[in-house]
Motif scaffolding. Structure first.
Motif, PDB file in Angstrom:
ATOM      1  N   ALA A   1      58.749  15.166  70.261  1.00 39.58           N
ATOM      2  CA  ALA A   1      57.461  15.059  70.955  1.00 39.58           C
ATOM      3  C   ALA A   1      56.308  15.543  70.088  1.00 39.58           C
ATOM      4  O   ALA A   1      55.156  15.422  70.485  1.00 39.58           O
ATOM      5  CB  ALA A   1      57.507  15.870  72.250  1.00 39.58           C
TER       6      ALA A   1
ATOM      7  N   GLU B   1      64.660  19.182  81.377  1.00 39.89           N
ATOM      8  CA  GLU B   1      63.770  18.371  82.209  1.00 39.89           C
ATOM      9  C   GLU B   1      62.297  18.583  81.845  1.00 39.89           C
ATOM     10  O   GLU B   1      61.510  17.651  81.795  1.00 39.89           O
ATOM     11  CB  GLU B   1      64.000  18.733  83.669  1.00 39.89           C
ATOM     12  N   TYR B   2      61.943  19.853  81.563  1.00 41.74           N
ATOM     13  CA  TYR B   2      60.544  20.160  81.279  1.00 41.74           C
ATOM     14  C   TYR B   2      60.095  19.617  79.936  1.00 41.74           C
ATOM     15  O   TYR B   2      58.918  19.477  79.672  1.00 41.74           O
ATOM     16  CB  TYR B   2      60.321  21.672  81.312  1.00 41.74           C
ATOM     17  N   VAL B   3      61.078  19.324  79.074  1.00 39.02           N
ATOM     18  CA  VAL B   3      60.740  18.849  77.728  1.00 39.02           C
ATOM     19  C   VAL B   3      60.430  17.359  77.736  1.00 39.02           C
ATOM     20  O   VAL B   3      59.556  16.902  77.013  1.00 39.02           O
ATOM     21  CB  VAL B   3      61.907  19.173  76.759  1.00 39.02           C
ATOM     22  N   VAL B   4      61.134  16.597  78.562  1.00 37.19           N
ATOM     23  CA  VAL B   4      60.979  15.149  78.495  1.00 37.19           C
ATOM     24  C   VAL B   4      59.980  14.587  79.486  1.00 37.19           C
ATOM     25  O   VAL B   4      59.497  13.478  79.294  1.00 37.19           O
ATOM     26  CB  VAL B   4      62.337  14.411  78.656  1.00 37.19           C
ATOM     27  N   THR B   5      59.649  15.326  80.551  1.00 38.93           N
ATOM     28  CA  THR B   5      58.716  14.754  81.513  1.00 38.93           C
ATOM     29  C   THR B   5      57.292  14.869  80.990  1.00 38.93           C
ATOM     30  O   THR B   5      56.927  15.843  80.340  1.00 38.93           O
ATOM     31  CB  THR B   5      58.819  15.465  82.873  1.00 38.93           C
ATOM     32  N   GLU B   6      56.507  13.850  81.310  1.00 37.66           N
ATOM     33  CA  GLU B   6      55.106  13.853  80.847  1.00 37.66           C
ATOM     34  C   GLU B   6      54.265  14.771  81.708  1.00 37.66           C
ATOM     35  O   GLU B   6      54.429  14.824  82.904  1.00 37.66           O
ATOM     36  CB  GLU B   6      54.544  12.425  80.918  1.00 37.66           C
TER      37      GLU B   6
ATOM     38  N   LEU C   1      62.674   6.617  75.711  1.00 35.47           N
ATOM     39  CA  LEU C   1      62.697   7.871  76.469  1.00 35.47           C
ATOM     40  C   LEU C   1      61.959   7.725  77.794  1.00 35.47           C
ATOM     41  O   LEU C   1      62.410   8.231  78.822  1.00 35.47           O
ATOM     42  CB  LEU C   1      62.079   8.993  75.630  1.00 35.47           C
TER      43      LEU C   1
END
Lengths: 216, 219
Positions: free
Chosen positions: A156, A211-216, A85
């Protein structure tokens, strides 16, 4: 590369992974048939034909939703276990393309499971009409759209597979309502419209918020 | 101040509901729970909407403080949601003699929302605190506010299929001015109460966080 090419490449990656590993789809197939066999023993024998049609129609939708959950728990397994990911997020493509590709591959898995499940249902219970098939196709879109987003959220978390059904089931209730309605009602059109509406609303939200779920 | 206003308004509302409003035809005395049940339900919606608004602000501005505000609003919404379920259940018992009725749309909707927001709390507890958790819970809270109208529609559709005879409870039609007045006073009261609780909870949580940071700095 254009957005659509990105999506195509990412979808191909998911399908190829499944083709090589053969983990998710066989499990979904076996699960959906087992569930239908279990459901046979839930429906009492000697019901009138009309009652049996309505009751078994509901059970079909339970089987579909549970099978979808089974598939979705594995949707981000490779990404999570292999650290894929992070690579995908850093790749020079729009993050929503990852979601769209995952949604398409989940739809493909669901279709494969249903190609077995619907004939099996017709064999074990009652025949499947066109409205049911249409509702299943529409429901696949909604299930995959919301499911891919929630699978990424669950991946996550610490509890992962445990969390996904809890997150997903309240959101799946409208799908079940639409599906059961299309299967059992005399006039299925408004239930099909409702499923389409659900797909549109939740696909847009999931696409925009992935987008907000996968970005750190 | 908000808490005081809430208490005053609620007490006035309850007094009005018991002594001023005339008996509803057909429903009788038990109809008076309407003045608590419906305002509490509307307040719960308001809390969920507020939580989703703060979640949207978080995703937009990426400021940490919105996370706590969104979480607290959802927390309040869940508490008022449980109250709605309890009061609705009491009303169902007095009206139809059962504690639960699938014929009551509001109750079914709140049950779905209750499950949804319980999952929200499970999600928060299952993710390490940090910007990741803030965004995950914000996205989920946003899904919730969309689920409300969609579920409402779904329940209406399911009702026409599963329940050919729909229970009717004609309290929402033709409210008289005294009924409407009492209802508005009660609604204002519960909203003030929710606002006061929200502020207290938020202050408490902020203090808690500051204390933790202080401890970490000292350790």
């Amino acid at each position: 590369m254009t957005y659509l090419q990105d999506v195509a490449v990412l979808t191909r990656k998911d399908l190829l992974l499944e083709l090589r590993a053969r983990e998710t789809v066989p499990a979904m197939l076996l699960f959906v048939v087992s569930a239908l066999v279990v459901f046979h023993f839930v429906v009492p024998s000697g019901l009138s034909e009309e009652t049996e049609r309505i009751v078994s129609g509901g059970l079909l939708w339970v089987a579909i939703v549970l099978t979808a959950i089974l598939g979705l728990t594995r949707a981000f397994a490779a990404e999570r276990d292999e650290g894929l990911l992070d690579g995908l997020v850093m790749a020079p493509c729009d993050r929503s393309a990852i979601w769209l590709a995952k949604t398409l591959s989940v739809i493909a898995f669901l279709l494969l499971a249903e190609i077995i499940a619907l004939p099996a249902f017709a064999l074990f219970f009652t025949s499947v009409d066109a409205a049911t098939v249409g509702a299943v196709l529409l429901a696949n879109v909604g299930i995959a759209a919301v499911g891919s987003l929630l699978a990424a959220i669950a991946a996550a978390s610490r509890t992962r597979e445990l969390l996904l059904p809890l997150l997903f089931l309240p959101l799946a209730i409208p799908i079940v309502v639409g599906g059961v309605g299309a299967t059992a009602a005399d006039d299925p059109s408004r239930y099909l419209w409702f499923l389409g509406l659900y797909d549109a609303i939740f696909a847009i939200i999931s696409w925009a918020s992935f987008e907000y779920v996968v970005t750190e | 101040m908000l808490a005081l206003a809430g208490v005053v308004l609620l007490v006035t509302g309850v007094v009005m509901a018991f002594y001023w409003v005339p008996m509803a035809p057909g429903e009788g005395f038990r109809q008076r729970i309407f003045y608590i049940h419906v305002p509490v339900a509307l307040t719960a919606y308001a809390c969920f909407a507020w939580g989703a608004w703060k979640a949207l602000r978080l995703l937009w501005k990426r400021e940490e403080r919105y996370d706590l505000e969104s979480y607290t609003a959802v927390h309040m919404g869940t508490i008022f949601g449980v109250l709605t379920l309890v009061t609705g259940s009491i009303w169902a018992r007095t009206s139809w003699g059962v504690w639960w009725s699938w014929g009551d749309r509001q109750l079914v909707l709140f049950l779905i929302l209750f499950l949804f927001y319980c999952a929200y709390f499970m999600l928060r507890y299952a993710v390490e605190p940090g910007p990741r958790r803030e965004r995950l819970s914000a996205v989920y809270a946003l899904l919730g506010v969309v689920l409300i109208p969609v579920s409402f529609l779904a329940i209406r559709l399911a009702e026409s299929l599963i329940h050919p005879t729909v229970f009717t409870r004609d309290v929402n039609e033709n409210l008289t001015s005294s009924q409407l007045g009492t209802f508005i006073v009660c609604l204002a009261g519960t909203l003030c109460l929710a606002g006061a609780l929200y502020k207290i909870e938020l202050t408490g949580k902020r203090l808690d966080r500051q204390l933790r940071e202080l401890r970490r700095a000292l350790a």
